[in-house]
Design an enzyme around this catalytic site. Structure first.
Site, PDB file in Angstrom:
ATOM      1  N   ARG A  11      -4.354  14.818   5.593  1.00  0.00           N
ATOM      2  CA  ARG A  11      -4.834  13.590   5.894  1.00  0.00           C
ATOM      3  C   ARG A  11      -4.387  13.325   7.169  1.00  0.00           C
ATOM      4  NH1 ARG A  11      -6.723   8.366   3.891  1.00  0.00           N
ATOM      5  NH2 ARG A  11      -5.564   6.708   4.937  1.00  0.00           N
ATOM      6  N   HIS A  54       0.907  -1.029   0.067  1.00  0.00           N
ATOM      7  CA  HIS A  54      -0.011   0.238   0.063  1.00  0.00           C
ATOM      8  C   HIS A  54       1.032   1.289  -0.079  1.00  0.00           C
ATOM      9  CE1 HIS A  54       0.712  -1.366   4.355  1.00  0.00           C
ATOM     10  NE2 HIS A  54       0.558   0.033   4.652  1.00  0.00           N
TER      11      HIS A  54
END
Ligand code: GA4
Length: 349
Positions: free
Chosen positions: A291, A281
């Site tokens: 974020r 990922h």
């Protein structure tokens, strides 16, 4: 129920396939649930869980602490660093020159270590360590619930053989809070990374692969798999996470602040003798919003041997890996680069 995430939320590019990853409803009947968990771990090494029992208030308290910490001045934050091995880190990832567009807090989950660390992190260290410890307990509970389902779904004799590794008082589990500041297209063009030395830029580029829809400058956290058994992740409502399918295609993961995402780590790949594959990922930066994500990395004690569960090894399916302790694996991981496939070192040829 396993439901694909909506394709409308997928970024379609030449090499990004529009497809979903599983969502698992934890309120389903147990035998069905264990089947779904195993299937998701086999097919993606990744899934989202809904209807979990983690209280919203436990999540929001940690998020508030994270927001408060990251809004401090750089010099205040630096007092909680460097993240070597634990504390505040900015842009540097690991000891070998990997870089990302992020800042973070990396903590050991041992309550004594949390309480000691919180002195340099928070204005109210007791409030901070309570929020962190409550979150860790909740994430550990969810991890153990999932690992028990994995053991049941694999028909492993001792149903608690996996969760007991995490429940051990000497478990080496970690908590990480990442903050990815927005990286504007303008600064992308001007290449914020111009502040980096040439070898560091090279390191960033090495973390990309060509199978992507981004340039080299918006990597928040480069491609990798997590070394641990399982990772439990959640984030605020800002996107950026992408997972790789087993055939190397990238899928964006739409954020869901109330739910958790589960990732298979390298150690679980070994424990299942390669039946599960750890999920690769990465995180791309957003152009407008910050974020914030929080990860619980579930790991065994340092002296624990990582070797396939007896059920996963037969004469037709011999062990794929040489036995190693968690400490040995960590040492290998820290001697390599973020994106390296470190399990290769332990494969039986
Ligand atoms: C990836 C998962 C966790 O964030 C982490 C990371 C660690 C670090 O940031 O210090 C590592 C990385 C992670 C994998 C390989 C090594 C170690 C950076 C790195 C280059 C805390 C972990 O346990 O492994």
């Amino acid at each position: 129920m396993v439901a694909p995430c909506p394709t409308s939320m997928m970024v379609r590019t030449k090499k990004t396939k529009a497809m979903g990853f599983p969502t698992i409803d934890l309120s389903l009947e147990r035998s069905k649930l264990s089947e779904l968990v195993v299937k998701a771990c086999e097919e993606y090494g990744f899934f989202k869980v809904v209807n979990h029992s983690v209280a919203k208030e436990v999540i929001s308290r940690l998020e508030e602490e994270g927001t408060e910490f990251f809004s401090k001045t750089s010099s205040e934050k630096r007092q909680a660093g460097p993240a070597n091995p634990f504390g505040y880190g900015c842009r540097n990832i690991g000891p070998n020159g990997d870089m990302g567009h992020l800042e973070y807090l990396l903590l050991h989950t041992n309550p004594l270590s949390v309480s000691e660390r919180s002195q340099t992190i928070a204005n109210d260290p007791t409030k901070f360590s309570c929020a962190v410890n409550d979150y860790i307990e909740a994430a550990k509970g969810l991890t153990c619930e999932i690992l028990d389902l994995v053991a049941e779904g694999l028909w492993v004799q001792d149903k608690f053989s996996l969760s007991s590794l995490i429940k051990d008082v000497h478990s080496d589990s970690l908590l990480r809070i990442n903050q990815y500041p927005p990286v504007s297209l303008k600064s992308n063009k001007n290449c914020n990374t111009s502040k980096l030395e040439p070898h560091q830029l090279q390191n960033q580029n090495n973390n990309n692969n060509s199978n992507s829809n981004h340039n080299n400058h918006n990597i928040g956290f480069g491609e990798h798999s997590d070394p641990q058994i399982l990772t439990i992740m959640r984030s605020n409502n800002v996107d950026g996470l992408q997972i790789s399918t087993h055939d190397g295609l990238w899928i964006p993961v739409p954020p869901d602040p109330n739910e958790f995402f589960v990732m298979v780590g390298d150690a679980l790949q070994v424990l299942t003798n390669g039946r599960f594959i750890s999920v690769r990922h990465r995180v791309l930066t957003n152009t407008t919003k910050a974020r914030m994500s929080m990860m619980y990395f579930a790991a065994p004690p340092l002296n624990w041997w990582i070797t396939p569960l007896p059920k996963m090894v037969t004469s037709h399916n011999p062990s794929l890996y040489k036995p190693f302790t968690w400490a040995q694996y960590k040492q290998a991981a820290y001697s390599l680069r973020l994106g390296d496939t470190r399990l290769d070192l332990f494969k039986i040829q």
